[in-house]
Design a protein around this motif. Structure first.
Motif, short mmCIF file in Angstrom:
data_model
loop_
_atom_site.label_atom_id
_atom_site.label_comp_id
_atom_site.label_asym_id
_atom_site.label_seq_id
_atom_site.Cartn_x
_atom_site.Cartn_y
_atom_site.Cartn_z
N ARG A 118 -48.83 -10.61 -18.97
CA ARG A 118 -49.82 -11.46 -18.09
C ARG A 118 -48.78 -12.75 -16.51
O ARG A 118 -49.29 -13.63 -17.16
CB ARG A 118 -50.53 -12.56 -18.44
CG ARG A 118 -50.97 -10.89 -19.25
CD ARG A 118 -52.43 -10.95 -18.21
NE ARG A 118 -53.29 -9.28 -19.48
CZ ARG A 118 -53.00 -8.41 -19.75
NH1 ARG A 118 -52.04 -8.27 -19.71
NH2 ARG A 118 -54.05 -7.93 -20.27
N PRO A 119 -48.55 -12.19 -15.39
CA PRO A 119 -47.16 -13.03 -14.47
C PRO A 119 -48.35 -13.78 -13.92
O PRO A 119 -48.11 -15.28 -13.65
CB PRO A 119 -46.53 -11.99 -13.59
CG PRO A 119 -47.59 -10.53 -13.98
CD PRO A 119 -48.33 -10.57 -15.09
N ALA A 120 -49.98 -13.58 -14.02
CA ALA A 120 -50.99 -14.22 -13.36
C ALA A 120 -51.67 -15.50 -14.24
O ALA A 120 -51.92 -16.85 -13.20
CB ALA A 120 -52.19 -13.44 -12.78
N TRP A 121 -51.19 -15.85 -15.38
CA TRP A 121 -51.46 -16.22 -16.35
C TRP A 121 -50.48 -17.31 -16.07
O TRP A 121 -49.51 -17.76 -15.62
CB TRP A 121 -51.33 -16.31 -17.84
CG TRP A 121 -52.88 -15.20 -17.58
CD1 TRP A 121 -53.43 -14.55 -17.27
CD2 TRP A 121 -53.84 -15.03 -18.83
NE1 TRP A 121 -54.48 -13.66 -17.76
CE2 TRP A 121 -54.09 -13.76 -19.05
CE3 TRP A 121 -52.57 -15.11 -20.80
CZ2 TRP A 121 -55.08 -13.34 -19.82
CZ3 TRP A 121 -53.54 -14.48 -22.12
CH2 TRP A 121 -54.16 -13.16 -21.41
N PRO A 122 -50.87 -18.94 -16.72
CA PRO A 122 -50.06 -20.04 -16.21
C PRO A 122 -48.78 -20.35 -17.79
O PRO A 122 -49.57 -20.77 -18.85
CB PRO A 122 -50.56 -21.26 -16.28
CG PRO A 122 -52.41 -20.99 -17.02
CD PRO A 122 -52.38 -19.15 -16.58
N ALA A 123 -48.15 -19.40 -17.51
CA ALA A 123 -47.54 -19.66 -18.56
C ALA A 123 -46.38 -20.81 -19.85
O ALA A 123 -46.81 -21.15 -20.79
CB ALA A 123 -45.86 -18.80 -18.34
N ALA A 124 -46.26 -21.88 -18.65
CA ALA A 124 -46.27 -23.40 -19.34
C ALA A 124 -47.15 -24.19 -20.07
O ALA A 124 -47.12 -24.04 -20.79
CB ALA A 124 -45.21 -24.02 -18.04
N MET A 125 -48.38 -23.52 -19.54
CA MET A 125 -49.14 -24.42 -19.84
C MET A 125 -50.08 -23.57 -21.23
O MET A 125 -49.68 -24.40 -22.34
CB MET A 125 -50.84 -24.04 -19.01
CG MET A 125 -52.25 -25.22 -19.82
SD MET A 125 -53.13 -24.86 -18.14
CE MET A 125 -52.79 -26.84 -18.08
N LEU A 126 -49.34 -22.43 -21.23
CA LEU A 126 -49.75 -21.44 -22.67
C LEU A 126 -49.32 -21.44 -23.49
O LEU A 126 -49.32 -21.77 -25.04
CB LEU A 126 -50.03 -20.04 -22.18
CG LEU A 126 -50.64 -19.15 -22.93
CD1 LEU A 126 -52.07 -19.29 -23.41
CD2 LEU A 126 -50.33 -17.25 -23.08
N ALA A 127 -47.58 -21.49 -23.53
CA ALA A 127 -46.60 -21.88 -23.42
C ALA A 127 -47.45 -22.89 -24.74
O ALA A 127 -46.79 -23.65 -26.50
CB ALA A 127 -45.62 -22.35 -23.40
N ILE A 128 -47.70 -24.46 -24.13
CA ILE A 128 -47.16 -25.94 -24.63
C ILE A 128 -49.00 -25.84 -25.21
O ILE A 128 -48.85 -26.66 -27.09
CB ILE A 128 -47.09 -26.26 -23.70
CG1 ILE A 128 -45.68 -26.94 -22.80
CG2 ILE A 128 -48.12 -27.96 -23.94
CD1 ILE A 128 -45.92 -27.89 -22.13
#
Length: 579
Positions: free
Chosen positions: A194-204
């Motif tokens: 899901r490259p359009a998702w905010p990966a950093a925020m989701l991981a945190i």
């Protein structure tokens, strides 16, 4: 306020794109701001404070439509390197020193803008900046590995920490390593599927929920902890004023590096979107944004390339993106700050390492080796200096290297002997043999403005060219347009000495170009002009035509007739032949 002027011309069709881009920027800025606050050594909420007012101020005073300002890895690393030893473990003093250094950085930027020093945008060459950013990135990565693996370094500097790391492997905190692994896995899966998702925020968010649900903080997993949100309350620093002396030069270095880094980002996106950037106004906008950050109890900010790229990729058209994003981040900082206490430090460390990897370009440094040896040496020296002696001395060395590089170019520039090609056009004489010398005449060009510190070199090079010239010379013509740009009494004195020396050899010295200005400068400096002195001509072609050796060479058929190049602004007309 150039940004306000642009907002007055806002088009309604931009609104949907700007809103979408703003929320995309928020999704990236929130976790990064919290992580950079930890890197700076202050509370997580301070990272959010450092976004809100600076983003609004830049939206009004900046000239870039896409640039997003905020916490930056390099600036935070610099602030932490300066403030940490001065604070001596006192968190309140640490925070106040951070605020003071941020304000100093803003004042330096305003002073630079007042004196129109936007030229600093080109001060640090790309090779030097490349080495600097690589060094800062490696420093951050090594520093954050301790938080990722749950170990504490006893050493302060990078090389010592690298040596210490193998001895700390037995002290790994496995619960912390687990959280780091899950954070990295979620980030990778998000980027992969899901490259359009905010990966950093989701991981945190996933890491924070995991810590909250399993109570891992009770088992030694370090978290952000309880923070005080709400509106920031302004407070003046309350420490010994003498400490501020230690911040003056680092703040100046930080202002230069922040501005250069910001301008690289702003210019690249401005060129992509078809408009120009004003460096002096950008310096002022950066200064005001840093003062706004200090007023709101935040830390130093700069142009954020990752958030700017997100803004541009989501179709952001104007500075309204920064205003909307600032309002959303401000809402979180005032009303929704409680969940931030469960964010694990290991997850923030992973985000910081990932963000620093974008600064890391060792391949680019090595690639300079084949393209430009001097650039490779400059970049490598800067990189090694940051790694060996620290971030602040490394930045100081980078600034000095930039200055020395400029002085070397100005003090020891290239020069050429000129000649005529078969069409009678003046060209540089080189290995192509397209141009040939005029018998008895030396045409010389010195490719730098003459000042007091390169005038002796100019004289030495000119005499060297005269000595290398085979056969007797009767005239020397110097291209004055390239080198005589302003009045310098030391230069005029060297010129008078050169003219006297050549006169004893029976050689006339002719200056071609800037005739009116040179006549005034010679009168002011007492340099004789005319009979027995310097000869001044309007341009190179006229200077050549009026020499006796040229006329003799034309009559003998040794050289072609000089044909003056037409001015492209003049209407076309036939060029009369020279008698």
């Amino acid at each position: 306020m150039p940004g306000l002027y642009q907002l007055k011309q806002y088009e309604k069709v931009w609104l949907l794109d700007d809103v979408r881009a703003a929320f995309s920027v928020v999704a990236v800025a929130l976790p990064v701001a919290i992580a950079y606050a930890q890197l700076t050594g202050v509370s997580a909420i301070v990272g959010l404070y450092s976004c809100v007012l600076p983003m609004m101020v830049y939206a009004l005073f900046g000239t870039s439509r896409q640039l997003i300002v905020g916490p930056d890895a390099a600036t935070c690393a610099v602030v932490a390197a300066v403030v940490t030893p001065l604070a001596a473990g006192d968190p309140t003093k640490h925070w106040q020193l951070v605020i003071t250094m941020t304000a100093m950085t803003g004042f330096w930027c305003l002073i630079a803008s007042r004196f129109r020093l936007g030229l600093f945008a080109d001060f640090l060459s790309r090779p030097i900046l490349l080495g600097l950013l690589n060094g800062v990135a490696l420093t951050i990565i090594v520093g954050q590995l301790g938080k990722v693996f749950g170990i504490n370094y006893e050493q302060r500097y990078l090389l010592e920490r690298v040596i210490e790391a193998p001895h700390r492997l037995l002290d790994l905190h496995w619960q912390t390593v687990l959280i780091s692994g899950i954070t990295l896995l979620v980030y990778w899966l998000s980027k992969r599927f899901r490259p359009a998702w905010p990966a950093a925020m989701l991981a945190i968010v996933v890491a924070a929920v995991l810590v909250w649900f399993t109570k891992l903080d009770r088992y030694g997993v370090s978290v952000v902890g309880v923070i005080e949100g709400g509106l920031p309350i302004f407070q003046a620093p309350a420490f010994n004023i003498g400490i501020t002396r230690e911040l003056v030069v680092p703040a100046l270095n930080l202002a230069v590096v922040s501005f250069v880094s910001m301008m690289l980002t702003a210019r690249s996106f401005a060129a992509k979107n078809g408009y120009d950037i004003n460096p002096d106004k950008e310096f002022r906008a950066l200064g005001l944004a840093n003062l706004a950050s200090a007023f709101s109890q935040g830390f130093a900010i700069s142009g954020a390339d990752s958030r700017t790229a997100v803004n541009d990729a989501n179709g952001g058209k104007s500075q309204l993106v920064s205003i909307i994003a600032a309002v959303v981040i401000g809402f979180v900082a005032i009303f929704l700050y409680q969940p931030l206490q469960y964010i694990p430090s290991a997850a923030l460390g992973v985000v910081l390492i990932i963000a620093s990897m974008s600064l890391l370009d060792l391949k680019g440094v090595w690639g300079l080796r084949k393209r430009n040896r001097d650039a490779f040496y400059l970049s490598s020296i800067t990189l090694i200096a940051v790694l060996v002696v620290g971030v602040i001395p490394g930045i100081t060395l980078a600034v000095l290297l930039g200055l020395f590089q400029f002085l070397r170019v100005v003090m020891r520039p290239s020069d050429q002997c000129l000649g005529l090609d078969e069409d009678g056009t003046i060209r540089t004489m080189d290995e192509s043999s397209k141009a040939s010398a005029i018998p008895g005449l030396l045409l010389y060009r010195f490719n730098s403005p003459l000042t007091y510190f390169n005038a002796p070199y100019f004289k030495a090079r000119l005499l060297e060219k005269i000595d290398q010239n085979q056969g007797e010379l009767s005239c020397v013509v110097i291209d004055a347009v390239a080198s005589f740009t302003h009045l310098d009494l030391s230069v005029m004195a060297v010129l008078a000495e050169t003219q006297t020396l050549l006169k004893k050899r029976g050689i006339r010295l002719i200056l071609a170009g800037r005739k009116r200005s040179l006549r005034q400068w010679c009168e002011a400096a007492g340099v004789p002009v005319g009979d027995g002195g310097l000869v001044l001509r309007a341009d190179m072609y006229l200077a050549i035509k009026l020499t006796g050796c040229y006329q003799h060479a034309v009559e003998e058929g040794q050289i072609p007739t000089v044909q003056k190049e037409p001015n492209p602004d003049d209407p076309p007309k036939p060029i009369p032949e020279v008698a």
